[in-house]
Design a protein around this motif. Sequence first.
Motif, PDB file in Angstrom:
ATOM      1  N   ILE A 236      12.526 -10.739  -3.289  1.00 38.44           N
ATOM      2  CA  ILE A 236      12.246 -12.072  -2.748  1.00 38.44           C
ATOM      3  C   ILE A 236      11.162 -12.770  -3.573  1.00 38.44           C
ATOM      4  O   ILE A 236      11.294 -13.934  -3.957  1.00 38.44           O
ATOM      5  N   THR A 247       4.211 -10.805  -0.248  1.00 40.17           N
ATOM      6  CA  THR A 247       5.610 -10.879   0.199  1.00 40.17           C
ATOM      7  C   THR A 247       6.053  -9.554   0.816  1.00 40.17           C
ATOM      8  O   THR A 247       6.749  -9.530   1.837  1.00 40.17           O
ATOM      9  N   THR A 251       7.279  -9.256   4.693  1.00 40.03           N
ATOM     10  CA  THR A 251       8.588  -8.683   5.020  1.00 40.03           C
ATOM     11  C   THR A 251       8.421  -7.615   6.089  1.00 40.03           C
ATOM     12  O   THR A 251       9.199  -7.526   7.049  1.00 40.03           O
TER      13      THR A 251
END
Lengths: 276, 264
Positions: A236, A247, A251
């Motif tokens: 991502i 990130t 997540t």
Amino acid sequence: MMLNIFQYDFMLRALIVGTLIAIITPRIGVIVVLKRLSMIGDSLSHTSLAGVAAGLVLGINPVLGAVFLTVIAAFGIERIRRSFPRYAEIAIAVIMSTGIGLAGILSGFIRNAASFSSFLFGSIVAISDFELIMVISLCVLVLVTVTALYKELFYITFDEESARLAGIPVRLINIVFTFLTAITISVSSRIVGTLVISSLLVLPVACAMQLSGSYKQTGFLSIIFALFFTLSGLFISFYLDLKPGGTIIITGVITLVTLMILKARPILHANRGNNA
Amino acid sequence: MKIKDKQYLNKVVEINNLSFSYNNKPLISNISFSINRGDYLGIIGANGSGKTTLVKLMLKILIPSGGEIKLFGVNINSFKGWSKVGYISQKATSFNLSFPASVEEVVGANLFSRIGLFKTLKKEHRELIYAALEKVGMQDFGKEMIGNLSGGQQQRVFIARILVSEPEMLILDEPTVGIDIRSEEEVYCLLSDLNEELGLTVVMVSHDIGAMTIHASRFICLGEKGFFEHSPRDKISNDLLTEIYGHGVYLHNDSVNSCRHGEL
């Protein structure tokens, strides 16, 4: 056509290192969480930051500085815990404050501020050969030790007093585990960042505990979750051009919240013990 | 000679002139008694009378300030046969209820020290685990999470955990704290069965004198005014209770022999 993540050497390295870290951090994390020491990751990673600063100031390898200071801090926590047996948080807070204080003072002497801030959020996409070797050796060390002591660590975590009476060398195993925790945190915080390492210790375990029916399953599922967070986080962040460390953690948080919501609904609930 | 040896070995625990002080305050002073193979010994006394301390001294968790303890004929300082002793502490059932462990895993834990590093539980170990669970009537709960069981069921799992390593003596410190009365009675009866059928020596710390007079074959009392030992059929008199607790205690024996075999 979309960019191919695999055509970049730095991304390949990031994927390899991320996978390795995702395998070992939950192995340590399960025990840390179940011992009610979830915040130990935060505490030790801040000390490792002080070690990084010391390394940069003294001109030695910052990761080695971090390992050295973190190991001392981890034993410091164990020692303070013995003075406040029912208040483990005190030990964690004292060491965390010490780490932040030292890091603050030492960072004033660092000329290259950019290199210092790279340790805060890690640099999973800028891994040197030395760091790659270090992570691989760490991974081998942690996996071998944790596998060898799997049963003993379970018993100590569940019921330390009975473990001692059952003939398990509790003190020795606790020392070994403290040492492993310290080096895992200091080495992996170089990769994923000081500010995010503790979430990587705790989040996969928290997710696994929502689903598992035994200790063994908790261990297994937490690795699956850690791999999922790390790899999907890396993909991502690569395609959306986000910071990888953050990130990965977000997540994880989204996964945990989703699981908690699903678990509150009867569908998942029915699969769990009908004796509750 | 042989007969003498046998008598000697029949003494599972020998305590001579044992003393223990905590913060320079004597908690246990100069007590002597022995526990024979097959005894169901109740240790009773008021809160703070040193019952738990006495047990911890017998387990080498605490070190006495004077006197001698022998386990299975060996001085406790050089005693190695800890697998012969199974212990359930007061805290056993106060573990974190959300700890993710199955009953199988909890019971199997006591097999670890004999399995060795890198090895996992095999079929033969699983059989031992289920044999132990069967002894306490919990064989159908092996896959259940320990936190999902009732207090009485958890206590039975903890008894199975010490049984799995085939001890000769069980030491239990207030095993019925925090569980309901019916389960409490079941735990006492289970221990009576283990004592009678398997010949296990049972040492139980309890403040429940009523239950002890029913189930224990002998008991010792720790009290403010010292230490008393009672022979099997000696009923506790109210005078003695007053002496132990410093005030009158009403003792009721309504539930005499409430153990019904086969019910567990």
